[in-house]
Design an enzyme around this catalytic site. Structure first.
Site, PDB file in Angstrom:
ATOM      1  N   TYR A   1       5.245 -16.862  20.288  1.00  0.00           N
ATOM      2  CA  TYR A   1       6.561 -17.349  20.742  1.00  0.00           C
ATOM      3  C   TYR A   1       7.204 -18.215  19.652  1.00  0.00           C
ATOM      4  O   TYR A   1       8.382 -18.060  19.321  1.00  0.00           O
ATOM      5  CB  TYR A   1       6.332 -18.137  22.026  1.00  0.00           C
ATOM      6  CG  TYR A   1       7.553 -18.642  22.731  1.00  0.00           C
ATOM      7  CD1 TYR A   1       8.394 -17.775  23.412  1.00  0.00           C
ATOM      8  CD2 TYR A   1       7.851 -20.002  22.750  1.00  0.00           C
ATOM      9  CE1 TYR A   1       9.515 -18.256  24.088  1.00  0.00           C
ATOM     10  CE2 TYR A   1       8.953 -20.487  23.417  1.00  0.00           C
ATOM     11  CZ  TYR A   1       9.787 -19.611  24.090  1.00  0.00           C
ATOM     12  OH  TYR A   1      10.887 -20.100  24.753  1.00  0.00           O
TER      13      TYR A   1
ATOM     14  N   LYS B   1      10.549 -17.448  17.607  1.00  0.00           N
ATOM     15  CA  LYS B   1      11.692 -18.360  17.736  1.00  0.00           C
ATOM     16  C   LYS B   1      12.118 -18.916  16.378  1.00  0.00           C
ATOM     17  O   LYS B   1      13.306 -19.089  16.112  1.00  0.00           O
ATOM     18  CB  LYS B   1      11.340 -19.503  18.701  1.00  0.00           C
ATOM     19  CG  LYS B   1      11.217 -19.056  20.161  1.00  0.00           C
ATOM     20  CD  LYS B   1      12.473 -18.350  20.641  1.00  0.00           C
ATOM     21  CE  LYS B   1      12.600 -18.304  22.157  1.00  0.00           C
ATOM     22  NZ  LYS B   1      13.778 -17.519  22.579  1.00  0.00           N
TER      23      LYS B   1
HETATM   24  P1  NAI Z   1      13.755 -16.340  32.374  1.00  0.00           P
HETATM   25  O1  NAI Z   1      12.410 -15.714  32.430  1.00  0.00           O
HETATM   26  O2  NAI Z   1      14.371 -16.792  33.636  1.00  0.00           O
HETATM   27  O3  NAI Z   1      14.802 -15.382  31.655  1.00  0.00           O
HETATM   28  C1  NAI Z   1      14.484 -14.423  30.706  1.00  0.00           C
HETATM   29  C2  NAI Z   1      15.155 -13.128  31.118  1.00  0.00           C
HETATM   30  O4  NAI Z   1      14.987 -12.157  30.084  1.00  0.00           O
HETATM   31  C3  NAI Z   1      14.550 -12.524  32.388  1.00  0.00           C
HETATM   32  O5  NAI Z   1      15.566 -12.354  33.371  1.00  0.00           O
HETATM   33  C4  NAI Z   1      13.944 -11.194  31.927  1.00  0.00           C
HETATM   34  O6  NAI Z   1      14.020 -10.145  32.891  1.00  0.00           O
HETATM   35  C5  NAI Z   1      14.806 -10.901  30.702  1.00  0.00           C
HETATM   36  N1  NAI Z   1      14.138  -9.977  29.766  1.00  0.00           N
HETATM   37  C6  NAI Z   1      12.851  -9.986  29.372  1.00  0.00           C
HETATM   38  N2  NAI Z   1      12.619  -8.985  28.513  1.00  0.00           N
HETATM   39  C7  NAI Z   1      13.794  -8.316  28.358  1.00  0.00           C
HETATM   40  C8  NAI Z   1      14.187  -7.190  27.587  1.00  0.00           C
HETATM   41  N3  NAI Z   1      13.315  -6.551  26.805  1.00  0.00           N
HETATM   42  N4  NAI Z   1      15.476  -6.780  27.660  1.00  0.00           N
HETATM   43  C9  NAI Z   1      16.370  -7.431  28.453  1.00  0.00           C
HETATM   44  N5  NAI Z   1      16.037  -8.494  29.221  1.00  0.00           N
HETATM   45  C10 NAI Z   1      14.764  -8.947  29.160  1.00  0.00           C
HETATM   46  O7  NAI Z   1      13.612 -17.582  31.358  1.00  0.00           O
HETATM   47  P2  NAI Z   1      14.661 -18.659  30.814  1.00  0.00           P
HETATM   48  O8  NAI Z   1      13.984 -19.976  30.848  1.00  0.00           O
HETATM   49  O9  NAI Z   1      15.975 -18.526  31.461  1.00  0.00           O
HETATM   50  O10 NAI Z   1      14.734 -18.245  29.274  1.00  0.00           O
HETATM   51  C11 NAI Z   1      15.894 -17.778  28.628  1.00  0.00           C
HETATM   52  C12 NAI Z   1      15.722 -17.943  27.136  1.00  0.00           C
HETATM   53  O11 NAI Z   1      15.639 -19.326  26.796  1.00  0.00           O
HETATM   54  C13 NAI Z   1      14.449 -17.294  26.574  1.00  0.00           C
HETATM   55  O12 NAI Z   1      14.732 -16.756  25.309  1.00  0.00           O
HETATM   56  C14 NAI Z   1      13.511 -18.475  26.441  1.00  0.00           C
HETATM   57  O13 NAI Z   1      12.502 -18.247  25.480  1.00  0.00           O
HETATM   58  C15 NAI Z   1      14.480 -19.560  26.019  1.00  0.00           C
HETATM   59  N6  NAI Z   1      13.991 -20.917  26.243  1.00  0.00           N
HETATM   60  C16 NAI Z   1      13.970 -21.439  27.486  1.00  0.00           C
HETATM   61  C17 NAI Z   1      13.533 -22.740  27.681  1.00  0.00           C
HETATM   62  C18 NAI Z   1      13.612 -23.386  28.994  1.00  0.00           C
HETATM   63  O14 NAI Z   1      13.392 -24.633  29.040  1.00  0.00           O
HETATM   64  N7  NAI Z   1      13.907 -22.672  30.087  1.00  0.00           N
HETATM   65  C19 NAI Z   1      12.981 -23.539  26.568  1.00  0.00           C
HETATM   66  C20 NAI Z   1      13.112 -22.914  25.290  1.00  0.00           C
HETATM   67  C21 NAI Z   1      13.585 -21.636  25.151  1.00  0.00           C
END
Ligand code: NAI
Length: 312
Positions: free
Chosen positions: A177, A181
């Site tokens: 990850y 990133k």
């Molecule tokens: P989440 O798991 O709710 O959202 C991620 C979404 O990406 C999911 O809805 C999933 O179905 C979709 N996804 C996964 N693989 C995919 C693909 N191949 N094609 C299209 N869609 C796909 O998680 P969250 O927290 O909303 O994360 C969003 C972004 O923010 C991610 O990149 C995560 O790494 C990043 N992030 C989030 C943090 C947090 O505090 N929530 C902290 C640091 C980074």
């Protein structure tokens, strides 16, 4: 575009009227919140999500993206759902293709889709490592690449990428990850340099927000505070014409917003090849970053290096 003025800066109010945005991974969590925020400022939005679980497992499901589209429409906005995957070139092209086909243009890409497979490096399989890098880093490059020629032709584009503190600083159990990133940070910096001449601005956020990805590691107080909307307000700004920022890294969450920078210290100079012992002797001095220098791109560094080395 709107004639309203942002009273804080005197600049025009942030408007995305007539703009078309793709938000990947927008079926829930941060992506959903970004899609709502962009729509609230007038953008037509392609809500992309394949509806997998947090680790990227499960069969493709377009219902999360469709639910977000319904929410946007209930609020009077315009959006379409798209269940293509970001981690193949075909999937990425079909996501951007949906924007072009339905709305005729693409102005904004928010690369947000992501998965986690947390495991110590000793136990992480090569396949898991590759899958994580493929969704985050290759996925970000794929979707941006699909949009890039259209943005170049239009001489306009705003790309918002998603990194993480784990990448910037390192975090136990997140080697893949973090690698992905920080790769996104490098990609952002170079696309910013390449896109500048065409008014394509590419920035990267390191967000913190409650989502299904983070709810297990946040207590109740943190969950209440770290609403995704705090992050999405910044995304809406970075996605707008008002955003003159390019190649910047912003860390944000729960109401905290800060730029993060890659800087070079004053450094030390040896006029002949030093011994390893001489390097050890000067380690404190060469590690000092109390007088930081920040380059906008590698080109900025050579003149400084020449000067430091007393070269013409
Ligand atoms: P989440 O798991 O709710 O959202 C991620 C979404 O990406 C999911 O809805 C999933 O179905 C979709 N996804 C996964 N693989 C995919 C693909 N191949 N094609 C299209 N869609 C796909 O998680 P969250 O927290 O909303 O994360 C969003 C972004 O923010 C991610 O990149 C995560 O790494 C990043 N992030 C989030 C943090 C947090 O505090 N929530 C902290 C640091 C980074």
């Amino acid at each position: 575009m709107s004639d309203a003025v942002n009273p804080g800066s005197g600049a025009p109010a942030v408007s995305l009227a007539d703009r078309v945005a793709v938000v990947t991974g927008a079926g829930g969590g941060l992506g959903r919140s970004h899609a709502l925020a962009l729509s609230a400022r007038g953008a037509a939005v392609v809500v992309n999500d394949i509806g997998r679980d947090t680790e990227g497992h499960g069969s493709d499901d377009d219902s999360p993206a469709k639910r977000v589209v319904a929410e946007i429409e209930e609020r009077g906005g315009t959006a379409i759902a798209h269940a293509g995957t970001v981690d193949t070139t075909e999937g990425a092209e079909s996501i951007v293709g949906a924007a072009l086909e339905r709305f005729g243009r693409i102005d904004v890409v928010v690369n947000n889709a992501g998965i986690i497979r947390d495991q110590t490096f000793a136990k992480l399989t090569a396949d898991d490592f590759a899958d994580v890098v493929r969704v985050h880093l290759i996925g970000t490059a794929n979707v941006t690449r699909a949009a890039w020629p259209h943005m170049r032709d239009a001489q306009y584009g705003r790309v918002v990428n998603t990194a993480a503190g784990a990448g910037l600083y390192g975090n136990f159990g997140q080697s893949a990850y973090s690698a992905a990133k920080m790769g996104i940070v490098g990609l952002t910096r170079t696309l910013a340099v390449e896109g500048a001449r065409r008014n394509i601005h590419v920035n990267v956020i390191a967000p913190m927000a409650v989502s299904r990805m983070t709810e297990r590691i946040m207590d109740e107080e943190l969950q209440k505070r770290f609403r995704p909307e705090y992050v999405s307000a910044m995304v809406a700004f970075l996605a707008s014409e008002n955003c003159a920022e390019n190649g910047r890294i912003f860390e944000l969450g729960g109401g905290y917003y800060s730029r993060v920078a890659v800087v070079q210290g004053e450094g030390v100079v040896f006029d002949d090849v030093p011994t390893p012992e001489q390097i050890e002797e000067r380690l404190t001095a060469l590690s000092d970053v109390s007088e930081p220098f920040e380059a906008a791109g590698s080109d900025d560094l050579m003149p400084r290096l020449r000067q430091r080395l007393a070269m013409s």
